[in-house]
Design a protein around this motif. Structure first.
Motif, PDB file in Angstrom:
ATOM      1  N   ASN A 162       0.855  -1.179   0.000  1.00  0.00           N
ATOM      2  CA  ASN A 162       0.000   0.000   0.000  1.00  0.00           C
ATOM      3  C   ASN A 162       0.896   1.236   0.000  1.00  0.00           C
ATOM      4  O   ASN A 162       2.124   1.128   0.040  1.00  0.00           O
ATOM      5  CB  ASN A 162      -0.959   0.006   1.201  1.00  0.00           C
ATOM      6  CG  ASN A 162      -0.229  -0.139   2.528  1.00  0.00           C
ATOM      7  OD1 ASN A 162       0.696   0.602   2.832  1.00  0.00           O
ATOM      8  ND2 ASN A 162      -0.637  -1.120   3.333  1.00  0.00           N
ATOM      9  N   LEU A 195       1.479   3.551   2.232  1.00  0.00           N
ATOM     10  CA  LEU A 195       2.293   3.756   3.430  1.00  0.00           C
ATOM     11  C   LEU A 195       3.527   2.855   3.433  1.00  0.00           C
ATOM     12  O   LEU A 195       4.611   3.273   3.849  1.00  0.00           O
ATOM     13  CB  LEU A 195       1.463   3.514   4.692  1.00  0.00           C
ATOM     14  CG  LEU A 195       0.577   4.682   5.153  1.00  0.00           C
ATOM     15  CD1 LEU A 195      -0.157   4.307   6.428  1.00  0.00           C
ATOM     16  CD2 LEU A 195       1.404   5.940   5.374  1.00  0.00           C
ATOM     17  N   ALA A 252       1.618   9.575   9.872  1.00  0.00           N
ATOM     18  CA  ALA A 252       0.702   8.995   8.886  1.00  0.00           C
ATOM     19  C   ALA A 252       0.337   7.559   9.267  1.00  0.00           C
ATOM     20  O   ALA A 252      -0.827   7.141   9.136  1.00  0.00           O
ATOM     21  CB  ALA A 252       1.334   9.028   7.495  1.00  0.00           C
ATOM     22  N   TYR A 253       1.323   6.815   9.766  1.00  0.00           N
ATOM     23  CA  TYR A 253       1.058   5.431  10.171  1.00  0.00           C
ATOM     24  C   TYR A 253       0.107   5.396  11.364  1.00  0.00           C
ATOM     25  O   TYR A 253      -0.798   4.552  11.428  1.00  0.00           O
ATOM     26  CB  TYR A 253       2.362   4.723  10.513  1.00  0.00           C
ATOM     27  CG  TYR A 253       2.192   3.238  10.719  1.00  0.00           C
ATOM     28  CD1 TYR A 253       2.266   2.360   9.647  1.00  0.00           C
ATOM     29  CD2 TYR A 253       1.951   2.719  11.992  1.00  0.00           C
ATOM     30  CE1 TYR A 253       2.095   0.993   9.831  1.00  0.00           C
ATOM     31  CE2 TYR A 253       1.783   1.361  12.177  1.00  0.00           C
ATOM     32  CZ  TYR A 253       1.853   0.501  11.109  1.00  0.00           C
ATOM     33  OH  TYR A 253       1.675  -0.850  11.295  1.00  0.00           O
ATOM     34  N   MET A 262      -2.185   7.547  12.054  1.00  0.00           N
ATOM     35  CA  MET A 262      -3.528   7.852  11.555  1.00  0.00           C
ATOM     36  C   MET A 262      -4.182   6.615  10.938  1.00  0.00           C
ATOM     37  O   MET A 262      -5.371   6.365  11.105  1.00  0.00           O
ATOM     38  CB  MET A 262      -3.469   8.997  10.547  1.00  0.00           C
ATOM     39  CG  MET A 262      -3.111  10.335  11.162  1.00  0.00           C
ATOM     40  SD  MET A 262      -3.016  11.670   9.946  1.00  0.00           S
ATOM     41  CE  MET A 262      -4.744  11.771   9.433  1.00  0.00           C
ATOM     42  N   LYS A 263      -3.371   5.839  10.248  1.00  0.00           N
ATOM     43  CA  LYS A 263      -3.885   4.587   9.657  1.00  0.00           C
ATOM     44  C   LYS A 263      -4.343   3.628  10.755  1.00  0.00           C
ATOM     45  O   LYS A 263      -5.422   3.027  10.672  1.00  0.00           O
ATOM     46  CB  LYS A 263      -2.800   3.942   8.802  1.00  0.00           C
ATOM     47  CG  LYS A 263      -3.182   2.567   8.246  1.00  0.00           C
ATOM     48  CD  LYS A 263      -2.131   1.544   8.617  1.00  0.00           C
ATOM     49  CE  LYS A 263      -2.501   0.163   8.108  1.00  0.00           C
ATOM     50  NZ  LYS A 263      -1.562  -0.868   8.593  1.00  0.00           N
ATOM     51  N   GLY A 294      -7.719   6.037  10.035  1.00  0.00           N
ATOM     52  CA  GLY A 294      -7.580   6.951   8.909  1.00  0.00           C
ATOM     53  C   GLY A 294      -8.164   8.321   9.195  1.00  0.00           C
ATOM     54  O   GLY A 294      -8.815   8.541  10.215  1.00  0.00           O
ATOM     55  N   GLY A 295      -7.933   9.230   8.281  1.00  0.00           N
ATOM     56  CA  GLY A 295      -8.428  10.589   8.441  1.00  0.00           C
ATOM     57  C   GLY A 295      -7.670  11.546   7.547  1.00  0.00           C
ATOM     58  O   GLY A 295      -6.637  11.200   6.970  1.00  0.00           O
ATOM     59  N   TYR A 337      -5.718  15.255   6.651  1.00  0.00           N
ATOM     60  CA  TYR A 337      -4.847  16.256   7.243  1.00  0.00           C
ATOM     61  C   TYR A 337      -5.587  17.594   7.256  1.00  0.00           C
ATOM     62  O   TYR A 337      -5.524  18.375   6.300  1.00  0.00           O
ATOM     63  CB  TYR A 337      -3.543  16.370   6.452  1.00  0.00           C
ATOM     64  CG  TYR A 337      -2.485  15.378   6.860  1.00  0.00           C
ATOM     65  CD1 TYR A 337      -1.300  15.782   7.469  1.00  0.00           C
ATOM     66  CD2 TYR A 337      -2.662  14.015   6.639  1.00  0.00           C
ATOM     67  CE1 TYR A 337      -0.329  14.873   7.845  1.00  0.00           C
ATOM     68  CE2 TYR A 337      -1.695  13.086   7.013  1.00  0.00           C
ATOM     69  CZ  TYR A 337      -0.525  13.530   7.619  1.00  0.00           C
ATOM     70  OH  TYR A 337       0.432  12.612   7.995  1.00  0.00           O
ATOM     71  N   ASN A 381      -8.953  18.081  12.599  1.00  0.00           N
ATOM     72  CA  ASN A 381      -8.933  16.620  12.731  1.00  0.00           C
ATOM     73  C   ASN A 381      -8.315  16.234  14.077  1.00  0.00           C
ATOM     74  O   ASN A 381      -7.114  16.402  14.294  1.00  0.00           O
ATOM     75  CB  ASN A 381      -8.144  15.981  11.582  1.00  0.00           C
ATOM     76  CG  ASN A 381      -8.287  14.473  11.542  1.00  0.00           C
ATOM     77  OD1 ASN A 381      -8.496  13.833  12.571  1.00  0.00           O
ATOM     78  ND2 ASN A 381      -8.197  13.906  10.362  1.00  0.00           N
ATOM     79  N   THR A 418      -7.917  13.229  15.304  1.00  0.00           N
ATOM     80  CA  THR A 418      -7.007  12.087  15.153  1.00  0.00           C
ATOM     81  C   THR A 418      -5.616  12.558  14.753  1.00  0.00           C
ATOM     82  O   THR A 418      -4.604  12.067  15.281  1.00  0.00           O
ATOM     83  CB  THR A 418      -7.541  11.112  14.086  1.00  0.00           C
ATOM     84  OG1 THR A 418      -8.819  10.633  14.481  1.00  0.00           O
ATOM     85  CG2 THR A 418      -6.593   9.931  13.900  1.00  0.00           C
ATOM     86  N   CYS A 427      -2.173  12.023  16.904  1.00  0.00           N
ATOM     87  CA  CYS A 427      -1.021  11.323  16.337  1.00  0.00           C
ATOM     88  C   CYS A 427       0.227  12.191  16.385  1.00  0.00           C
ATOM     89  O   CYS A 427       1.328  11.703  16.676  1.00  0.00           O
ATOM     90  CB  CYS A 427      -1.325  10.892  14.899  1.00  0.00           C
ATOM     91  SG  CYS A 427      -2.444   9.481  14.782  1.00  0.00           S
TER      92      CYS A 427
END
Length: 300
Positions: free
Chosen positions: A170, A172, A201-202, A204-205, A209-210, A212, A216, A218, A222
């Motif tokens: 994927n 990421l 980013a990881y 958030m996954k 997810g979400g 930027y 936000n 989340t 993070c």
């Protein structure tokens, strides 16, 4: 002979040879031929391969202008192959390299997907053209047709190795592999920047997810989580990142500007050698950060 050609490729000189030539089973002839085009092809091919190897499009020899000058009707024996090869603009490879070199790996990953759709078909057509050149004696016009530099195509195909190095399951995973790529080609500013942003980013996954966005929650969680881990475990990442990203002009580097415009008192504990020596340890600690994020998820 090969050594002479290699040396000649370093200079703008004309080279001639008198090879024994002729199709299989026929009487051979000795003719004086100019090898300048061969020399240029070798030089360009080396530059293309080095450009891809070092992820620097500035050394990529763009042969697209030559492709545009080709009239496939001049070579009816291979017109269909020439038409299809012309459709593969080397600019796609150059742009891919440029995105990586300029620290835009997200854009590069998008371009990677486009390259994957085209590269195998391109390789097949180049191989078809190679087979025709191997039987040049059956194609009367090939001997006088030097616009196509087959070696350029083959060198451009080395981008497949680069693609395979950063291809993940994927996006990421691809970003994670690009961190290692930046370390290998010594793009330390890109390495340190992505090493800082990738764990966010990881995270958030992991949290579902979400986007930027400033609102936000989340993303803010993070950032706080990764900053906490980085501050405790990999403070040198932030120090080195700031040193490079601020061009050595920051509080972190204790830079002093004198009244007559001189720059003095750079922090002596931050220099390129220390950054180079810390790359492996920073890489490991980034992996530890990811594990910490995963553990938090499993324990919640």
């Amino acid at each position: 002979m090969l050594v002479g050609i290699s040396l000649a490729s370093m200079f703008n000189s004309k080279v001639y040879a008198a090879p024994v030539m002729g199709p299989p089973g026929a009487q051979k002839e000795v003719n004086i031929v100019e090898l300048t085009d061969v020399i240029e092809a070798m030089r360009n091919s080396i530059m293309i391969e080095e450009s891809i190897k070092n992820v620097d499009e500035r050394y990529f020899v763009d042969y697209s202008s030559r492709l545009k000058q080709i009239n496939p009707n001049d070579m009816p024996e291979i017109s269909s192959i020439l038409k299809n090869i012309k459709s593969h603009d080397p600019g796609m490879i150059k742009n891919f390299l440029a995105q990586l070199r300029n620290g835009l790996p997200v854009n590069a990953i998008k371009m990677l997907k486009d390259l994957e759709k085209n590269i195998n078909e391109f390789e097949d057509r180049v191989n078809n053209l190679r087979e025709l050149y191997e039987e040049w004696y059956s194609h009367s016009k090939l001997s006088s047709f030097n616009t196509i530099l087959l070696s350029n195509f083959y060198s451009a195909l080395s981008v497949k190795d680069l693609m395979n190095k950063i291809k993940g399951n994927n996006d990421l995973e691809s970003l994670n592999k690009i961190i290692d790529l930046y370390a290998k080609v010594k793009y330390y500013d890109k390495f340190l920047s992505l090493a800082r942003e990738y764990p966010i980013a990881y995270c958030m996954k992991i949290k579902g997810g979400g986007a930027y966005e400033d609102t936000n929650k989340t993303l803010e969680e993070c950032k706080a989580k990764v900053d906490e881990i980085i501050t405790k475990k990999i403070s040198e990442l932030i120090k080195y990142r700031n040193f490079i990203m601020h061009s050595g002009l920051s509080v972190d580097t204790k830079t002093k500007i004198t009244h007559n415009g001189e720059i003095d008192q750079l922090a002596k504990d931050v220099d390129l050698t220390k950054i180079e020596n810390s790359i492996k340890s920073i890489r490991k600690k980034i992996d530890d950060t990811i594990k910490s994020i995963e553990n938090d998820k499993n324990n919640s």
